[in-house]
Structures are given as C-alpha cells and as structure tokens.
Motif scaffolding. Sequence first.
Motif, PDB file in Angstrom:
ATOM      1  N   LEU A  90      46.336  41.015  26.005  1.00  0.00           N
ATOM      2  CA  LEU A  90      46.988  39.848  25.419  1.00  0.00           C
ATOM      3  C   LEU A  90      46.462  38.502  25.911  1.00  0.00           C
ATOM      4  O   LEU A  90      46.603  37.497  25.215  1.00  0.00           O
ATOM      5  CB  LEU A  90      48.503  39.906  25.677  1.00  0.00           C
ATOM      6  N   VAL A  91      45.883  38.479  27.128  1.00  0.00           N
ATOM      7  CA  VAL A  91      45.454  37.195  27.682  1.00  0.00           C
ATOM      8  C   VAL A  91      43.984  36.922  27.358  1.00  0.00           C
ATOM      9  O   VAL A  91      43.207  37.841  27.084  1.00  0.00           O
ATOM     10  CB  VAL A  91      45.672  37.143  29.211  1.00  0.00           C
ATOM     11  N   ASP A  92      43.617  35.647  27.434  1.00  0.00           N
ATOM     12  CA  ASP A  92      42.237  35.276  27.119  1.00  0.00           C
ATOM     13  C   ASP A  92      41.270  35.697  28.224  1.00  0.00           C
ATOM     14  O   ASP A  92      40.163  36.143  27.948  1.00  0.00           O
ATOM     15  CB  ASP A  92      42.148  33.762  26.911  1.00  0.00           C
ATOM     16  N   ARG A  93      41.713  35.539  29.476  1.00  0.00           N
ATOM     17  CA  ARG A  93      40.865  35.941  30.593  1.00  0.00           C
ATOM     18  C   ARG A  93      41.707  36.736  31.590  1.00  0.00           C
ATOM     19  O   ARG A  93      42.810  36.312  31.948  1.00  0.00           O
ATOM     20  CB  ARG A  93      40.216  34.730  31.268  1.00  0.00           C
ATOM     21  N   PHE A  94      41.171  37.854  32.016  1.00  0.00           N
ATOM     22  CA  PHE A  94      41.901  38.773  32.896  1.00  0.00           C
ATOM     23  C   PHE A  94      41.023  39.043  34.113  1.00  0.00           C
ATOM     24  O   PHE A  94      39.955  39.653  33.997  1.00  0.00           O
ATOM     25  CB  PHE A  94      42.206  40.072  32.146  1.00  0.00           C
ATOM     26  N   PHE A  95      41.474  38.578  35.279  1.00  0.00           N
ATOM     27  CA  PHE A  95      40.679  38.712  36.496  1.00  0.00           C
ATOM     28  C   PHE A  95      41.239  39.805  37.405  1.00  0.00           C
ATOM     29  O   PHE A  95      42.458  39.903  37.599  1.00  0.00           O
ATOM     30  CB  PHE A  95      40.651  37.389  37.265  1.00  0.00           C
ATOM     31  N   VAL A  96      40.340  40.600  37.954  1.00  0.00           N
ATOM     32  CA  VAL A  96      40.707  41.586  38.974  1.00  0.00           C
ATOM     33  C   VAL A  96      39.887  41.271  40.226  1.00  0.00           C
ATOM     34  O   VAL A  96      38.877  40.564  40.165  1.00  0.00           O
ATOM     35  CB  VAL A  96      40.449  43.028  38.502  1.00  0.00           C
ATOM     36  N   GLN A  97      40.339  41.816  41.368  1.00  0.00           N
ATOM     37  CA  GLN A  97      39.716  41.425  42.635  1.00  0.00           C
ATOM     38  C   GLN A  97      39.024  42.581  43.365  1.00  0.00           C
ATOM     39  O   GLN A  97      38.602  42.426  44.503  1.00  0.00           O
ATOM     40  CB  GLN A  97      40.772  40.784  43.538  1.00  0.00           C
ATOM     41  N   TRP A  98      38.915  43.707  42.658  1.00  0.00           N
ATOM     42  CA  TRP A  98      38.229  44.848  43.245  1.00  0.00           C
ATOM     43  C   TRP A  98      37.315  45.480  42.189  1.00  0.00           C
ATOM     44  O   TRP A  98      37.711  45.643  41.042  1.00  0.00           O
ATOM     45  CB  TRP A  98      39.229  45.889  43.755  1.00  0.00           C
ATOM     46  N   PRO A  99      36.091  45.840  42.574  1.00  0.00           N
ATOM     47  CA  PRO A  99      35.138  46.387  41.585  1.00  0.00           C
ATOM     48  C   PRO A  99      35.607  47.681  40.935  1.00  0.00           C
ATOM     49  O   PRO A  99      35.292  47.937  39.771  1.00  0.00           O
ATOM     50  CB  PRO A  99      33.859  46.589  42.402  1.00  0.00           C
ATOM     51  N   LYS A 100      36.355  48.516  41.663  1.00  0.00           N
ATOM     52  CA  LYS A 100      36.811  49.777  41.080  1.00  0.00           C
ATOM     53  C   LYS A 100      37.785  49.537  39.918  1.00  0.00           C
ATOM     54  O   LYS A 100      37.837  50.335  38.977  1.00  0.00           O
ATOM     55  CB  LYS A 100      37.455  50.650  42.153  1.00  0.00           C
ATOM     56  N   VAL A 101      38.557  48.463  40.012  1.00  0.00           N
ATOM     57  CA  VAL A 101      39.476  48.137  38.916  1.00  0.00           C
ATOM     58  C   VAL A 101      38.671  47.696  37.698  1.00  0.00           C
ATOM     59  O   VAL A 101      38.972  48.072  36.564  1.00  0.00           O
ATOM     60  CB  VAL A 101      40.474  47.043  39.337  1.00  0.00           C
ATOM     61  N   THR A 131      45.307  31.508  28.020  1.00  0.00           N
ATOM     62  CA  THR A 131      46.096  32.255  28.995  1.00  0.00           C
ATOM     63  C   THR A 131      45.184  32.981  29.972  1.00  0.00           C
ATOM     64  O   THR A 131      44.200  33.610  29.571  1.00  0.00           O
ATOM     65  CB  THR A 131      47.021  33.261  28.295  1.00  0.00           C
ATOM     66  N   ILE A 132      45.520  32.888  31.255  1.00  0.00           N
ATOM     67  CA  ILE A 132      44.725  33.496  32.320  1.00  0.00           C
ATOM     68  C   ILE A 132      45.652  34.317  33.213  1.00  0.00           C
ATOM     69  O   ILE A 132      46.697  33.825  33.650  1.00  0.00           O
ATOM     70  CB  ILE A 132      44.010  32.422  33.165  1.00  0.00           C
ATOM     71  N   TYR A 133      45.270  35.547  33.464  1.00  0.00           N
ATOM     72  CA  TYR A 133      46.049  36.413  34.353  1.00  0.00           C
ATOM     73  C   TYR A 133      45.156  36.856  35.499  1.00  0.00           C
ATOM     74  O   TYR A 133      44.024  37.305  35.277  1.00  0.00           O
ATOM     75  CB  TYR A 133      46.586  37.632  33.607  1.00  0.00           C
ATOM     76  N   VAL A 134      45.663  36.734  36.719  1.00  0.00           N
ATOM     77  CA  VAL A 134      44.923  37.156  37.902  1.00  0.00           C
ATOM     78  C   VAL A 134      45.688  38.310  38.541  1.00  0.00           C
ATOM     79  O   VAL A 134      46.800  38.124  39.045  1.00  0.00           O
ATOM     80  CB  VAL A 134      44.758  35.996  38.909  1.00  0.00           C
ATOM     81  N   ILE A 155      46.633  25.318  29.305  1.00  0.00           N
ATOM     82  CA  ILE A 155      46.300  26.523  30.054  1.00  0.00           C
ATOM     83  C   ILE A 155      47.569  27.064  30.706  1.00  0.00           C
ATOM     84  O   ILE A 155      48.371  26.300  31.254  1.00  0.00           O
ATOM     85  CB  ILE A 155      45.256  26.239  31.149  1.00  0.00           C
ATOM     86  N   VAL A 156      47.756  28.372  30.645  1.00  0.00           N
ATOM     87  CA  VAL A 156      48.800  29.058  31.405  1.00  0.00           C
ATOM     88  C   VAL A 156      48.105  30.013  32.350  1.00  0.00           C
ATOM     89  O   VAL A 156      47.290  30.842  31.923  1.00  0.00           O
ATOM     90  CB  VAL A 156      49.765  29.836  30.486  1.00  0.00           C
ATOM     91  N   ILE A 157      48.416  29.904  33.644  1.00  0.00           N
ATOM     92  CA  ILE A 157      47.831  30.811  34.627  1.00  0.00           C
ATOM     93  C   ILE A 157      48.951  31.516  35.381  1.00  0.00           C
ATOM     94  O   ILE A 157      49.911  30.880  35.809  1.00  0.00           O
ATOM     95  CB  ILE A 157      46.881  30.060  35.593  1.00  0.00           C
ATOM     96  N   CYS A 158      48.848  32.828  35.489  1.00  0.00           N
ATOM     97  CA  CYS A 158      49.927  33.588  36.097  1.00  0.00           C
ATOM     98  C   CYS A 158      49.375  34.829  36.788  1.00  0.00           C
ATOM     99  O   CYS A 158      48.217  35.196  36.622  1.00  0.00           O
ATOM    100  CB  CYS A 158      50.961  33.985  35.044  1.00  0.00           C
ATOM    101  N   ASN A 159      50.258  35.444  37.576  1.00  0.00           N
ATOM    102  CA  ASN A 159      49.925  36.731  38.194  1.00  0.00           C
ATOM    103  C   ASN A 159      51.150  37.629  38.123  1.00  0.00           C
ATOM    104  O   ASN A 159      51.987  37.458  37.241  1.00  0.00           O
ATOM    105  CB  ASN A 159      49.372  36.550  39.618  1.00  0.00           C
ATOM    106  N   GLY A 160      51.301  38.541  39.026  1.00  0.00           N
ATOM    107  CA  GLY A 160      52.190  39.677  39.024  1.00  0.00           C
ATOM    108  C   GLY A 160      53.516  39.801  38.339  1.00  0.00           C
ATOM    109  O   GLY A 160      53.738  40.797  37.687  1.00  0.00           O
TER     110      GLY A 160
END
Length: 222
Positions: free
Chosen positions: A197-208, A175-178, A146-151
């Motif tokens: 490109l990533v398997d899972r892409f998480f956002v933290q606001w509903p508008k996004v 691959t996971i991007y937050v 697993i690779v987990i990353c952000n900004g």
Amino acid sequence: MAMLSTIILTFVCLLIPLFLRLLYILPFTNPKKPSPRPKHNAQKHIMILLGSGGHTAEMLLLLKSVPAAQLQSFKRTYVVTSGDALSVQKAAGFEQSLATEPKNCIIRIVPRARRVGQSWLSTPWDCVLCLVACMKAFVEGGIPDIVICNGPGSAVLMVLVALGCRFIGVAGTRTIYVESFARTKTLSLSGNILYPLVDRFFVQWPKVKERYPRAEYKGILV
C-alpha cells in the motif's frame, strides 16, 4: 427477474471504474510516483507518526539522520497516540534541537488503534475512532505531502487516509513505511498490511529484503 438483472448489471458497472481507480492509485499495482496537487503555499508538509516506546525512539533516530536544514524547510506534524506523554515530550525536545519557529510544528493526538492485550472483538471500534481522528488531522492540519511511519497499528490507518485522499483526487501524498530494526527475518503485522500500500517500504536487514522484493534495503537506518 429482469429488474434484478438490471440492478446487478448497474452495480457491476459502478464497481468496475472504482476497482480500476483503486488499481491505479495503489503503489503495488502502479508504482508511478503520484502527481502532487498544486498549492498556493510553497512550503512542503510532512506528517510523522510516533508510535510510542521503541517505535518513537527509532523514528526520532531516523529523523536525526536527516540534515536539519532539510527538515526545517518542512511544516512538521507529529501524530502521537493518546496517553503517550513520553512521545510528546520527545517530539518537543527534538523540535527544540532544530531551533525552528513553533508555527512550523504541531503535535496531534489520536486514539490508539489497539491497546496492548486488547480483545480483538473490541478493536474494530477503536480503529474507527483512530481512523476518524487521522482524517481530522489531515483536514485541520492540512493534507501532508509526505507521511512517514513505522510499527504501530495507527500507521495502517494513517496510510489508508492518505490513500483515500489520493483515490478521490484531492492529494498526491507520498507514503513511507520503515520496518522496525527488530524485524530481522519477517515483517510485523503492520508491515505485512502496508507492504503493497505504501509508496516506499524500507527494511533494515538484507534477509527481509530477500523475502520481500518490493522492499528497499539501505542498511541500518536507526
């Protein structure tokens, strides 16, 4: 003229299977979970990018929300960009809070993909250096599960290395991007690049989430 046509036809014939392989491994076009490669060592390996400043703070807050026993079951590699002594210190402090054996954790330093205020003309060379260092981290530290990353921009290069391993069939790294908490309406530059490109892409606001349907919204994560 006939020779030129033959060369072009051969080139196209070579490109087609490569293009199809690329479509097959990209999560955006083939969302099926990649098959992990068999390992003699049963311990899973997670690679975590600490992108300095607020990115590091958010990542460590995210990790603290994971049960300690679950994290302890992983071999952990923290990737930190050069000159970021604070992130190294924070990673070491977080590991102490887990109270695990030192052999289960390693901190690797890679060059920055782009420095703040750096000219775009000189950025490609730094990106190459960062890419090579990320490849070295995969080879020397073992290809992660697993690779987990952000900004930061380094995240893009880490994900590209993981995709490269998947492309040639040596790994099925997930691959996971937050996306950052600060991105309330749109994605960051790294987020826009990594969204398909990533398997899972998480956002933290509903508008996004409304603007990017492939993203996952699970509330505030940090």
